[in-house]
Design an enzyme around this catalytic site. Structure first.
Site, PDB file in Angstrom:
ATOM      1  N   ASP A 261      44.529  35.717  41.336  1.00 25.86           N
ATOM      2  CA  ASP A 261      44.893  36.020  42.717  1.00 25.86           C
ATOM      3  C   ASP A 261      45.687  34.794  43.208  1.00 25.86           C
ATOM      4  O   ASP A 261      45.586  33.721  42.598  1.00 25.86           O
ATOM      5  CB  ASP A 261      43.595  36.211  43.507  1.00 25.86           C
ATOM      6  CG  ASP A 261      43.793  36.129  44.996  1.00 25.86           C
ATOM      7  OD1 ASP A 261      44.521  36.956  45.533  1.00 25.86           O
ATOM      8  OD2 ASP A 261      43.211  35.209  45.624  1.00 25.86           O
TER       9      ASP A 261
ATOM     10  N   ASP B  15      46.712  33.607  47.037  1.00 27.34           N
ATOM     11  CA  ASP B  15      46.255  32.843  48.200  1.00 27.34           C
ATOM     12  C   ASP B  15      44.745  32.572  48.105  1.00 27.34           C
ATOM     13  O   ASP B  15      43.957  33.492  47.889  1.00 27.34           O
ATOM     14  CB  ASP B  15      46.581  33.584  49.508  1.00 27.34           C
ATOM     15  CG  ASP B  15      46.630  32.622  50.681  1.00 27.34           C
ATOM     16  OD1 ASP B  15      47.606  31.864  50.775  1.00 27.34           O
ATOM     17  OD2 ASP B  15      45.662  32.603  51.467  1.00 27.34           O
TER      18      ASP B  15
ATOM     19  N   ASN C  51      47.915  40.599  46.837  1.00 26.34           N
ATOM     20  CA  ASN C  51      48.029  41.695  47.815  1.00 26.34           C
ATOM     21  C   ASN C  51      49.064  41.380  48.882  1.00 26.34           C
ATOM     22  O   ASN C  51      49.281  42.178  49.785  1.00 26.34           O
ATOM     23  CB  ASN C  51      46.664  41.945  48.475  1.00 26.34           C
ATOM     24  CG  ASN C  51      45.849  42.978  47.717  1.00 26.34           C
ATOM     25  OD1 ASN C  51      46.320  43.524  46.714  1.00 26.34           O
ATOM     26  ND2 ASN C  51      44.650  43.274  48.195  1.00 26.34           N
ATOM     27  N   ASN C  52      49.679  40.208  48.787  1.00 25.08           N
ATOM     28  CA  ASN C  52      50.672  39.852  49.807  1.00 25.08           C
ATOM     29  C   ASN C  52      51.968  40.624  49.539  1.00 25.08           C
ATOM     30  O   ASN C  52      52.640  40.396  48.539  1.00 25.08           O
ATOM     31  CB  ASN C  52      50.910  38.342  49.797  1.00 25.08           C
ATOM     32  CG  ASN C  52      51.703  37.899  51.010  1.00 25.08           C
ATOM     33  OD1 ASN C  52      52.540  38.647  51.515  1.00 25.08           O
ATOM     34  ND2 ASN C  52      51.444  36.708  51.482  1.00 25.08           N
TER      35      ASN C  52
ATOM     36  N   HIS D 237      43.577  37.632  57.131  1.00 24.99           N
ATOM     37  CA  HIS D 237      43.863  36.490  56.262  1.00 24.99           C
ATOM     38  C   HIS D 237      43.622  35.198  57.018  1.00 24.99           C
ATOM     39  O   HIS D 237      43.922  35.116  58.208  1.00 24.99           O
ATOM     40  CB  HIS D 237      45.310  36.531  55.773  1.00 24.99           C
ATOM     41  CG  HIS D 237      45.619  37.811  55.101  1.00 24.99           C
ATOM     42  ND1 HIS D 237      45.095  38.142  53.878  1.00 24.99           N
ATOM     43  CD2 HIS D 237      46.343  38.888  55.501  1.00 24.99           C
ATOM     44  CE1 HIS D 237      45.494  39.346  53.552  1.00 24.99           C
ATOM     45  NE2 HIS D 237      46.239  39.831  54.509  1.00 24.99           N
TER      46      HIS D 237
ATOM     47  N   LYS E  63      44.995  45.508  45.119  1.00 25.64           N
ATOM     48  CA  LYS E  63      43.582  45.298  44.801  1.00 25.64           C
ATOM     49  C   LYS E  63      42.720  45.860  45.928  1.00 25.64           C
ATOM     50  O   LYS E  63      43.096  45.695  47.082  1.00 25.64           O
ATOM     51  CB  LYS E  63      43.299  43.785  44.677  1.00 25.64           C
ATOM     52  CG  LYS E  63      44.066  43.079  43.585  1.00 25.64           C
ATOM     53  CD  LYS E  63      43.919  41.563  43.681  1.00 25.64           C
ATOM     54  CE  LYS E  63      44.638  40.955  44.843  1.00 25.64           C
ATOM     55  NZ  LYS E  63      44.555  39.487  44.950  1.00 25.64           N
TER      56      LYS E  63
ATOM     57  N   ASP F 184      39.376  34.832  45.112  1.00 27.73           N
ATOM     58  CA  ASP F 184      38.563  34.187  46.152  1.00 27.73           C
ATOM     59  C   ASP F 184      37.936  35.198  47.103  1.00 27.73           C
ATOM     60  O   ASP F 184      37.201  34.794  47.998  1.00 27.73           O
ATOM     61  CB  ASP F 184      39.419  33.194  46.962  1.00 27.73           C
ATOM     62  CG  ASP F 184      40.411  33.901  47.864  1.00 27.73           C
ATOM     63  OD1 ASP F 184      41.137  34.792  47.363  1.00 27.73           O
ATOM     64  OD2 ASP F 184      40.452  33.601  49.071  1.00 27.73           O
TER      65      ASP F 184
END
Ligand code: PLP
Ligand code: CA
Length: 293
Positions: free
Chosen positions: A28, A30, A62-63, A175, A206, A232
Site C-alpha cells: 500500500d 500512503d 486506493n488513491n 484520509h 481495495k 496500514d
C-alpha cells in the site's frame, strides 16, 4: 469464541524468513511508503533492496487522484529511483481497466473525481469520455476535490437508469492529514449517491479482489501463497489481502492501531477475522536488517 491464531509482531530473522518465502511483495502507499509528500524513513532503501534481491514488488493504492505516470514521478521525487510504471496499480488505473476490459463500456462515463482520474481513463488511446450526456452508461465516483451539488444531482439522475453502471474507485471513508486533520474519502461521496439512488456501488479498489486480477493479468505466474500484502489500514489492506488469499502484514506507521486489530481478532463476528493481519511491524524500516549480510 474462535480466536484467530495470528497478529504476530515480528522482527529480525523472522522478517528475513518471511521475505525469503515470498516472491511478490504488495505495498500500500500512503501510511506505508510515504505520508503525503514525505517518504517514510528507510522505505526507499527497503524497496530497492527487495527489487535487488529479485522480488516482484508492486504498489496497490486506493488513491485515484493521479494517473500512473504521476506516481512514477512521485516515487522518483521521494527517492524511490527504481520504481517503474508497470509496478503501479492505482484505483484509477484499475477503474480504467475495468471499464475497458471487464464491462467493455460503450458510450459515456460520468466521472465524479479529480482531473487525474479523468486523465487515466482517457490514457492509452481508450475511447472513454469523462463527461456526461444522454449516452451515459456508467457513473464512476472517486475522490472529487471540485465536488458540487450539481454533480451529485446529475449522477443521481443517471443512476435512475438500471442499465447505467454504478462504480466507485474505492470506498475509503477518510484520509489523515497532518496535525490531526482529515480529508473525506471517496467512500463519503459514494455513500451520498448510494442513498440518493437506493443502489450499491461496485468497488474497484481495495478490498476488492479486482486489483489482484489486474496484477495477475500483467505478471505471469502470481500465486496467492507467494504474495505478502503490506498495508496500514485494516478495513482495506488487510481485508484485500485476505480476500485474495495472501499473507498480510500491518505496519503501524499509518491509520490503524494494534489495539484495533486485537479487537477484530477477539470479536465474536467471524467476518471481522478477515481484517486481522498475520504479521505486524512498527515500520517497514524494520526490514532493513534482513538485507544485511
Ligand atoms: N485516496 C486519496 C484521495 C488519498 O489522499 C489517499 C491517501 O492519501 C488514499 C486514497 C489512500 O491511499 P493508499 O491506498 O495508498 O493508502
Ligand atoms: Ca494506506
Amino acid at each position: 469464541v474462535a480466536r484467530c491464531p495470528r497478529l504476530t509482531k515480528i522482527r529480525g530473522p523472522q522478517i528475513r524468513n518471511l521475505l525469503e518465502a515470498k516472491d511478490f511483495i504488495l505495498f500500500d502507499c500512503d501510511g506505508v511508503i510515504w505520508h503525503g509528500e514525505t517518504a517514510i524513513t528507510g522505505a526507499a532503501k527497503v524497496v530497492s533492496s527487495l527489487i535487488r534481491h529479485g522480488k516482484n514488488v508492486v504498489f496497490v493504492t486506493n488513491n485515484c487522484t493521479r494517473p500512473r505516470e504521476n506516481y512514477v514521478h512521485k516515487f522518483y521525487r521521494l527517492g524511490f529511483t527504481d520504481v517503474m510504471l508497470e509496478q503501479i496499480f492505482s484505483s484509477s488505473y484499475c477503474s480504467a481497466l475495468y471499464l475497458r476490459d471487464v464491462v467493455k463500456i460503450r458510450g459515456q462515463v460520468f466521472v465524479m473525481g479529480c482531473d487525474g482520474l479523468r486523465r487515466e481513463l482517457q490514457g492509452g488511446g481508450r475511447p472513454l469520455r469523462g463527461g456526461g450526456g444522454r449516452d451515459v452508461k456508467a457513473v464512476l465516483v472517486g475522490h472529487d476535490d471540485k465536488l458540487t451539488f450539481l454533480k451529485l444531482a446529475k449522477a443521481s439522475c443517471y443512476l435512475r437508469d438500471p442499465d447505467c453502471l454504478f462504480l466507485a474507485t474505492d470506498n475509503d471513508p477518510w484520509h489523515p492529514l497532518s496535525g490531526g486533520r482529515i480529508l473525506p474519502g471517496s467512500g463519503s461521496l459514494t455513500a451520498a449517491l448510494e442513498v440518493s439512488s437506493g443502489r450499491k456501488a461496485t468497488v474497484i479498489g481495495k478490498p476488492s479482489r479486482f486489483m489482484f486480477e489486474c496484477i495477475s493479468s500483467q505478471f505471469s505466474g502470481v500465486e496467492p501463497a507467494q504474495c505478502l500484502m503490506i498495508g496500514d489500514r485494516l478495513e482495506t489492506d488487510m481485508l484485500f489481502g485476505s480476500n485474495c488469499g495472501f499473507d498480510t502484514m500491518l505496519t503501524l506507521t499509518g491509520v490503524s492501531q494494534l489495539e484495533e486489530a486485537q479487537e477484530y481478532r477477539d470479536s465474536e463476528l467471524a467476518a471481522n477475522h478477515s481484517l486481522v493481519p498475520d504479521y505486524v511491524v512498527d515500520s517497514i524500516a524494520d526490514f532493513l536488517p534482513a538485507f544485511e549480510e
